[in-house]
Structures are given as structure tokens and as C-alpha cells.
Scaffold this active site. Structure first.
Site, PDB file in Angstrom:
ATOM      1  N   ASN A  58     -10.661   1.833   3.377  1.00  0.00           N
ATOM      2  CA  ASN A  58     -10.050   1.671   2.047  1.00  0.00           C
ATOM      3  C   ASN A  58     -10.886   0.819   1.098  1.00  0.00           C
ATOM      4  OD1 ASN A  58      -8.080   2.989   3.434  1.00  0.00           O
ATOM      5  ND2 ASN A  58      -6.480   1.465   3.157  1.00  0.00           N
ATOM      6  N   TRP A 104     -15.846  10.611 -12.977  1.00  0.00           N
ATOM      7  CA  TRP A 104     -14.966  10.359 -11.823  1.00  0.00           C
ATOM      8  C   TRP A 104     -14.445  11.653 -11.206  1.00  0.00           C
ATOM      9  CZ3 TRP A 104      -9.942  12.112 -11.905  1.00  0.00           C
ATOM     10  CH2 TRP A 104      -9.381  12.416 -13.157  1.00  0.00           C
ATOM     11  N   TRP A 154      -9.357   7.090  -8.011  1.00  0.00           N
ATOM     12  CA  TRP A 154     -10.600   7.329  -8.755  1.00  0.00           C
ATOM     13  C   TRP A 154     -10.494   6.836 -10.193  1.00  0.00           C
ATOM     14  CZ3 TRP A 154     -15.524   8.311  -7.807  1.00  0.00           C
ATOM     15  CH2 TRP A 154     -15.869   8.669  -6.509  1.00  0.00           C
ATOM     16  N   TRP A 164     -20.816  10.805 -19.988  1.00  0.00           N
ATOM     17  CA  TRP A 164     -21.338  10.665 -18.634  1.00  0.00           C
ATOM     18  C   TRP A 164     -22.764  11.200 -18.553  1.00  0.00           C
ATOM     19  CZ3 TRP A 164     -18.233   7.716 -15.912  1.00  0.00           C
ATOM     20  CH2 TRP A 164     -16.852   7.746 -16.151  1.00  0.00           C
ATOM     21  N   TRP A 182       2.015   1.672  -3.482  1.00  0.00           N
ATOM     22  CA  TRP A 182       0.951   2.234  -4.334  1.00  0.00           C
ATOM     23  C   TRP A 182       0.976   3.760  -4.246  1.00  0.00           C
ATOM     24  CZ3 TRP A 182      -2.138   0.940  -8.155  1.00  0.00           C
ATOM     25  CH2 TRP A 182      -2.526  -0.393  -8.356  1.00  0.00           C
ATOM     26  N   GLU A 220       0.835  -1.209   0.000  1.00  0.00           N
ATOM     27  CA  GLU A 220       0.000   0.000   0.000  1.00  0.00           C
ATOM     28  C   GLU A 220       0.867   1.257   0.000  1.00  0.00           C
ATOM     29  OE1 GLU A 220      -3.204   0.096  -0.389  1.00  0.00           O
ATOM     30  OE2 GLU A 220      -3.494  -2.071  -0.292  1.00  0.00           O
TER      31      GLU A 220
END
Length: 433
Positions: A324, A342, A365, A289, A261, A258
Site C-alpha cells: 500500500n 494519472w 490515483w 501532461w 476509505w 482503510e
């Protein structure tokens, strides 16, 4: 004649311990004055005048000031734009050098480029250092020198390169005698900054005990088994080197990934700054969208009729934190069930999350949307009902944050899952054709 000094400018590294810029400043030729600027360019964008992040920064600065004053120094605090603050600082002090740590967000890089030019014109050295990550910019790249765009091969290289050298602390404590000696300097009040004190409770930066069961328990929101360290990593009240060492010692492999990341997304933002408001995969900018404002409002308020989505949004709105696993579910739901851009969700999270970090938020996102750095195809659509059964089977998390789901008559879902899945797949296929 004014005494010659260096300045260590704190930004998102709010600690005296194990701080790269402060270490190099203290080892330099001149005594060091520590500085923080409440940046009007940033603060003017905050609509919530009780924003808890400002209270957190303020309280942290008060602690730093107290620590410096025990050493006969103090903390210089300015409330202005950097463009105006720095000429005033150079008028006030005989500054020979400025030290700071790297920041990778586009606003910060432009700010530092401009400051570097200004300081050079004033014959003041400006030196910056890596501090908030283990590996930055182009330290982890492919054999051809190009940045990775997928996490797994990046992480393999990240682990391969990781050794004791990269996680060694900077022993700033040894050199605090080289601080600039001054009487106590004033710390503005929150009211003078245009903000009110928040009553928000902030998580501790003592995370060590959380790592023991992290690998096993992290996905279950009712267990509260994550470290809550995001806020402290965001503002640098804990050292990334200390955190990685602890993860290694406890063999918390998933937690280590993590952390990687986080660095992966910072690397992506550095190399591809367009991802802030454009898809990493350009074809995804062609998606049509729906952007239904009523449905977006329902999502924001946690009134979608999907228990885990509603619980997550209520937790965010009340605490500035969201688990998370639930973050992935609510983000996927907004983009793929409601067909809402998003960027709308990313902006809402930016306003609400205590641990908001631009690189990770944008990256997360886009991952949920399918438009970002993800090896999986776009047709992965989280089923919120299955996620609930898998990760909150007894609905402990849901009942805590959305208690109406204990009632006999349940809220009606805003959209049916199979219909929503078919609709988003059709929209994606059309955009990517």
C-alpha cells in the site's frame, strides 16, 4: 409444468455465508437457484488470457458449486452478455424473482437498470441489497444532505453511525434447505471461456493474525504486515461485516480507517461517476501532461533508477500485488516526477492488480495526482529517496524485488528529483491559474 423458482445472482459477492441477497432469496416464497454469469462485456476487455483473476473466480465458483451440491442443489453458470443470458434463463426456468447485491460501478448500475426494466416487462420481481459495504450511497452525508468530498469528516460520521446492527451477519446457513433441488449443473472449463489457468498464488482470506501489528507495521513493505485482503473484498469471498467486527474486536483502528476509505471512494464514484476518466477537481483536467511513452515504459517495467519505485513495479508485475505505501510512491512518481497522466497509471494498475477495484483505484490515483478527494494542496510531492530511507532503510524490500541495487554500479535515475518537483509545480500552477 416447470417449478416456480427464484434466482440469486452472484456478481462480486462470491460466497454462500453471510450474503444479503442470498439470505433474502432463501427467506422468500420460492426455492432458490444460485447463478453466476461470466460476462462477455467484461471478459472481452481482458487482453491477458492467463489473467489470474479469472482463475480465482473460477476456483471460487467450483467451491461454491460443491457447497450447493452438498445441499442437493447446484450452481447455474452462464457465459454470455447479461442482455442475452437473461432471456435464455427465463426460457429455461420458471423464474418468479431475481435477487442480487448492489454494485456501484457505472457499468454495473446501467446493467442493473436495464435488467430491472426487462424483468418487470416479464413480470419478474428484481430486488437488490446492500452487501459489499457497511454504508453506501447517501447513508453518510453532510447535514445539508450533500456527499462528503474529504475523508476525515466522512470518517468521523462513519464511526459515529457504526453500531452492532450494521455489522450483524446474515444467517444464510439456517435457510439453505430452501435451495432449489436439482442435479449437478455443468461448470464450463476455463478454456471454454477463452482463458488459461494461471499459476498465480492467491492470498488467504484468513486475516485475523495480521491485525495485531497492523497499526505499527503496515507502512514497512519488507515486513509484509498488511492483510492482503483486497482480492477477497473485491470479489466478496469474505464478508465486510465479518472484517469490520474483527477490526473492532482487535482495536485495529488504522485497518478500520482503510476499510472506510474503500467505502468513501465507492460513495464518491456513486455520486460523481465522471471521476473514472475526469479529475474530481475539474481544473486539474487542464494540466498539460508530457506523456513520454519511453518513460512510461520504464516506469511499467520498474527501470526508473529509483529503488523503491522499481521494486514496487516489479512486485506488481510478478505477483499482481503491491504494498500500500509503495502504491502511493509509484503513483506520485508517475504523475509528478514524469508528468504522465494519472489515467495511464490507473489503466496499468487495472490490468495488473489482483485486487483491482475501480472506485479505490481511481480514488487512489487521483489522490496521488492531487486532482481528487484530498484536503492537502497539490504541491505535496513524495520524495522517493526519503520514502526509501523512512520505510525500507535496510533495503530488504528493494533487494528482494530489484536485486540490481545490490551492485556497485547503480542504475541512473530517469529524472532528478528537485528538477522534477520544480517542473510539476510550474505545470500545476499554469493549469490552475
Amino acid at each position: 409444468m416447470k417449478k416456480e423458482i427464484s434466482i440469486c445472482w452472484l456478481r462480486r459477492d462470491l460466497r454462500l455465508k453471510d450474503n444479503a441477497a442470498l439470505y433474502y432469496a432463501l427467506k422468500g416464497k420460492f426455492p432458490v437457484l444460485v447463478l453466476f454469469i461470466f460476462d462477455k462485456n467484461i471478459l472481452k476487455k481482458l487482453d491477458n488470457k492467463s489473467d489470474a483473476r479469472i482463475t480465482f473466480i473460477y476456483q471460487t465458483l467450483a467451491e461454491i458449486k460443491e457447497g450447493l451440491e452438498k445441499k442437493g442443489s447446484s450452481l447455474l453458470v452462464k457465459f454470455d452478455t447479461p442482455e442475452k443470458a437473461w432471456p435464455a434463463i427465463l426460457d429455461e426456468y420458471n423464474v418468479k424473482g431475481v435477487y442480487a447485491n448492489h454494485d456501484y460501478e457505472p457499468y454495473a448500475t446501467k446493467r442493473d437498470d436495464s435488467l430491472g426494466e426487462f424483468l418487470r416487462s416479464e413480470d419478474v420481481a428484481f430486488q437488490t441489497y446492500k452487501d459489499q459495504v457497511i454504508f453506501e450511497k447517501s447513508e453518510i452525508v453532510k447535514d445539508d444532505g450533500k456527499p462528503y468530498s474529504v475523508f476525515t469528516p466522512y470518517y468521523r460520521q462513519w464511526l459515529k453511525k457504526l453500531n452492532d446492527f450494521y455489522v450483524k451477519s446474515y444467517p444464510t446457513g439456517k435457510y439453505l434447505k430452501n435451495l432449489f433441488q436439482t442435479s449437478s449443473l455443468p461448470l464450463l472449463t476455463l478454456e471454454e471461456l477463452g482463458f488459461k489457468k494461471s499459476d498465480q498464488q492467491f492470498p488467504s482470506n484468513h486475516f485475523e493474525k495480521k491485525l495485531k501489528d497492523y497499526n505499527k507495521e503496515r507502512d514497512y513493505p519488507a515486513k509484509d504486515a498488511t492483510t492482503h485482503l483486497g482480492l477477497h473484498l473485491r470479489f466478496g469471498t469474505v464478508s465486510i461485516r465479518e472484517v469490520v467486527r474483527e477490526a473492532q474486536e482487535q482495536k485495529a483502528d488504522k485497518w478500520l480507517s482503510e476499510l472506510a476509505w474503500r467505502e468513501f471512494y465507492m460513495m464518491i464514484l456513486w455520486h460523481y461517476p465522471h471521476v473514472i476518466d475526469h479529475a474530481f477537481k475539474p481544473a486539474y483536467d487542464n494540466i498539460k501532461w508530457r506523456n513520454n511513452e519511453t518513460e512510461f515504459k520504464a516506469w511499467c517495467e520498474g527501470k526508473t533508477g529509483y529503488p523503491i519505485v522499481d521494486a514496487g513495479m516489479r512486485q506488481l508485475n510478478e505477483t499482481g500485488f503491491m504494498h500500500n505505501r509503495v502504491r502511493m510512491v509509484v503513483a506520485s512518481f508517475l504523475c509528478k516526477h514524469l508528468l504522465i497522466d494519472w489515467r495511464w497509471g490507473e489503466t496499468y494498475f487495472a490490468e495488473k492488480l489482483l485486487d483491482y477495484e475501480q472506485a479505490s483505484n481511481v480514488g487512489g490515483w487521483q489522490w496521488a495526482c492531487g486532482s481528487g478527494n484530498d484536503a492537502a494542496p497539490y504541491f505535496r510531492v513524495f520524495n522517493p529517496e526519503l520514502q526509501l530511507k523512512k520505510f525500507d532503510q535496510k533495503m530488504e524490500y528493494v533487494f528482494k524485488w530489484a536485486p540490481e541495487y545490490q551492485n556497485a554500479i547503480l542504475p541512473i535515475p530517469i529524472v532528478e528529483h528537485t528538477f522534477a518537483r520544480d517542473r510539476i509545480l510550474a505545470a500545476f500552477k499554469k493549469a490552475l491559474a
